[in-house]
Design an enzyme around this catalytic site. Structure first.
Site, PDB file in Angstrom:
ATOM      1  CB  THR A  34      -0.935   0.001   1.220  1.00 57.97           C
ATOM      2  OG1 THR A  34      -1.653  -1.223   1.245  1.00 57.97           O
ATOM      3  CG2 THR A  34      -1.918   1.135   1.142  1.00 57.97           C
ATOM      4  CD  GLN A  88      -1.123 -12.214   0.485  1.00 60.18           C
ATOM      5  OE1 GLN A  88      -1.929 -11.868   1.325  1.00 60.18           O
ATOM      6  NE2 GLN A  88      -0.069 -11.477   0.158  1.00 60.18           N
TER       7      GLN A  88
END
Length: 746
Positions: A39, A253
DNA sequence: ACACTGTGAGTTTTT
DNA sequence: CTCACAGTGT
């Protein structure tokens, strides 16, 4: 000078992160490992694009799958770069599409006040259609039909699309077309339809497509591993000839393939964009070395991945703690004892989390925590907007906004009960079908031209209820159209409909709770009014349809409680905790028995799930399993998860925990094993015993009565061995091998 | 319309 | 075992 500016945005970033920020000359795929500062990198990149490259924020589009990710990015971008409010578009795919569709609603023959149906509502439509054909849910599972429909949409199909990929002779295809017709009649989209509707628009309408293509100069996609095919196709259309695309994701993921997420979007990215630059963020800033290396060893077993090597400069830390427990209650006791002593040592419960594969596992753990007075919260669980009373009120509001919304109408026409039950509703629905009009129009017709519908034989009571209902909705609709505030409309709904009073009259505990929830819904509406510049009812309904975030429970938030977090592994994605407990690390539990049917693909997804769970831990990771577990009312001896076996022993230490004396398990040889013997041999031994059954999953068999079939599930050994067989006619049956006249065909 | 009973199925759930 | 739901009975 330029160098200086660059530095500003890349300071504190590592080599790869810096490159990810500064590479902007063509398609870029960032494979961001768990805890690699994704992020942060993305936000820096946005700053860089805006400030250093002087890109207009209006020309930047950032798409994510979840609201959570969108919010996080939006907040941090707002904090880092002083962008004018609402200039930069950071939003979810669905929200983006919804906005496009409202804007261009005419094109698809819908009006902009369309409703958005969730999965439950979609399911209701499927069931209605099945009912119309007189097919019971026992003959065909409505879920399978819905799954079929969702699958088509996930892949980017819409009615009228020219493609050779779809088999229109599939018996389910007819349901799909009926279903779409029903949605269209109700002026509604389902989630998938928002995406495919926009695809339809962009594929068929060149000028609209080109307008959007001109608007966006640069597109970023976060959570790229979670996007489906339809979303990928949408991206291509938004890009047009341009190649200014940056996708960020982690194939390791990807845990939502069963919901349509297409890992192929990552694996095949280079085929679509041969000139792509692929960058890997492999340095982990979150976890101790032991945890990272243990997790890496597990995920390395997957074949379907691009491959990354996570590494960290963090200290080695404690060994991963594997705990073999006697039963699921022992497991729960171990976890809560351990938490208890951690707290005693001054650790905060907020720093601890317990992950399980399935929600049903939470109960025994909750009991154990409560016993020790440890505060906890279950993350996930029942969503506020899924509550019956909330849905009821929302359905009223939706019907007011969208008169064609038949599902909402059917939901509330008899709420509170006014003697207009299922039988009368069926009659009205039949009129709507026969006359090809909306349900609302059917209601109005029946009341206004009473004589024409004498043969329907509706009672006087039903007529008066209809009159009341039509009057109520019509009045509130005109109020709403005249610009009355959403909160006022809400108040009128709950009071004028009699809903509020009927709950008040009930006086039981449940009704009180419902009243509170309705009040809470009211405050959410009020809040939306004051915080949103576009405070229409339509806007509010869209927000909550697309953002399931639990609205703040004030009491909970007031208490500065320190609580242990309980959640499913899926729910843990994107989070981190210093102390993580994974429970139920057993065969058939994690990996789940269901996933084992799916072969290697299924196992790989479970492995990714296990990897996600492991990589949430910062300081200490506990992996627990039970020798014996009560499952579906039966005591089962599943054996440790194969994923434990995949962790090299140097990263963990093993412990045996048992307080309960549990039922004798003579059918199993595993309790005889010395728990303190070498771990490797222990695990090997246990996997040995798993093949000591007569039939294997996937094996073709013949049953003397039912004929040929395939084994889809096995359970137990020796005289206890049971198998679940699917026969060629689709029928599923369970047998005790000892008795069943079965023989293998393989 | 409601309450009771039997049956069957039983991951995960970003939108 | 435990929940949800369909079907039955009042």
């Amino acid at each position: 000078m330029i160098q200086e500016t660059c530095k500003e945005f890349t300071s504190g970033l590592n080599q790869q992160q810096q490159e990810a920020v500064q590479y902007n000359s063509g398609p870029l795929m960032i494979l961001a490992g768990a805890g690699s500062g994704k992020t942060r990198t993305l936000v820096s990149k946005v700053s860089y694009l805006l400030d250093s490259l002087k890109m207009s924020p209006f020309k930047l589009l950032a798409l994510t799958f979840s609201n959570k990710a969108a919010r996080e990015m939006r907040e941090r971008v707002a904090l880092t770069c002083g962008v004018p409010q609402g200039a930069l578009q950071v939003t979810t795919f669905h929200s983006f599409c919804s906005r496009v569709l409202r804007h261009e609603a005419d094109y698809l023959g819908l009006s902009k006040n369309f409703s958005i149906y969730d999965q439950g509502e979609s399911m209701a439509i499927v069931k209605t259609i099945m009912g119309r054909y007189g097919i019971s849910p026992k003959e065909i599972s409505p879920y399978e039909i819905l799954y079929y429909i969702e699958d088509l949409k996930n892949k980017g199909h819409y009615l009228g699309k020219t493609t050779s990929e779809i088999d229109e002779t599939d018996p389910f295809y007819g349901y799909y077309t009926d279903y779409e017709q029903e949605l269209h009649k109700a002026n509604a989209f389902d989630f998938g339809g928002l995406i495919t509707g926009t695809l339809n628009l962009f594929e068929k309408n060149t000028s609209i497509r080109e307008a959007y293509q001109r608007r966006y100069e640069y597109i970023m996609v976060d959570e790229y591993q979670d996007t489906n095919r339809a979303q990928f196709l949408l991206l291509l259309l938004l890009l047009g000839e341009k190649r200014n695309l940056c996708v960020v994701g982690d194939e390791d993921q990807s845990i939502y393939s069963w919901r349509g997420a297409d890992i192929g979007n990552i694996l095949d990215f280079e085929k679509v964009f041969p000139e792509v630059r692929v960058l890997r963020l492999e340095q982990n800033y979150r976890s101790s070395k032991n945890i990272i290396e243990a997790a890496s060893a597990v995920i390395a077993r997957n074949i379907m991945r691009k491959g990354k090597e996570l590494w960290t400069e963090n200290p080695i830390g404690d060994s991963v703690q594997v705990c073999e427990c006697g039963s699921e209650r022992d497991e729960a006791n171990f976890v809560s004892e351990e938490i208890s002593s951690l707290i005693q040592n001054g650790e905060s419960a907020n720093d601890m989390a317990i992950f399980y594969r399935a929600n049903s596992q939470s109960r025994v753990i909750e009991d154990a925590l409560r016993e020790r007075k440890i505060n906890y919260r279950v993350v996930g669980g029942i969503k506020f907007y899924d509550r019956k009373e909330v849905k009821d009120v929302l359905s009223y509001l939706r019907l007011i906004v969208n008169p064609k919304d038949a599902l909402s109408l059917a939901r509330v026409i008899n709420v509170p009960a006014r003697g207009l039950g299922a039988t009368s509703l069926k009659k009205l629905e039949k009129i709507a079908v026969d006359e090809n009009c909306s349900l609302w129009e059917a209601l109005v017709a029946v009341v206004e031209r009473k004589d024409n519908y004498a043969h329907i034989r509706l009672s006087a009571k039903v007529y008066s209820s209809l009159n009341f209902f039509i009057g109520l909705i019509s009045e509130l609709r005109s109020l709403s159209d005249a610009g009355e505030s959403p909160f006022k409309i809400f108040e009128r709904v709950i009071y004028d409909s009699g809903y509020w009073d009927s709950l008040r009259a009930a006086k039981d505990y449940e009704s009180m709770a419902r009243l509170e929830n309705i009040e809470e819904l009211g405050s959410a509406i009020k809040q939306n009014e004051s915080s949103s510049e576009n405070a229409s009812l339509l806007n509010f309904l869209e927000t909550i349809a697309l953002d399931n975030t639990q609205i703040g429970n004030e009491e909970e938030e007031m208490k500065p409680l320190s609580q242990v977090s309980l959640m499913t592994v899926h729910g843990s994605k994107g989070l981190e905790f210093p102390f993580v407990f994974i429970v139920g690390a057993e065969e058939n539990v994690f990996p789940s028995y269901k996933s084992l049917e799916g072969g290697e693909t299924g196992i790989e997804e479970e492995r990714r799930l296990f990897y996600v769970a492991m990589t949430r831990a910062m300081k200490k990771l506990y992996l627990c399993f039970a020798r014996a577990r009560m499952l579906f009312g039966q005591l089962r001896f599943n054996g440790p998860s194969r994923f434990l076996n995949e962790i090299p022993s140097k990263y963990y230490s093993w412990k045996f925990y048992k307080t309960e004396r549990f039922e004798d398990n003579s059918s199993d040889d595993y309790s005889q094993l010395d728990p303190y013997s070498s771990q490797e041999s222990y695990i090997i031994k246990s996997s040995h015993k798993q093949s000591s059954s007569k039939f294997k999953k996937g094996e073709k068999v013949n049953h003397a009565v039912y004929g040929a079939g395939k084994v889809v599930e096995t359970d137990g050994y020796g005289v206890d061995e049971k198998v679940l067989i699917v026969f060629s006619n689709g029928c599923k049956k369970r047998f005790l091998v000892k008795f069943a006249p079965l023989c293998s065909l393989s």
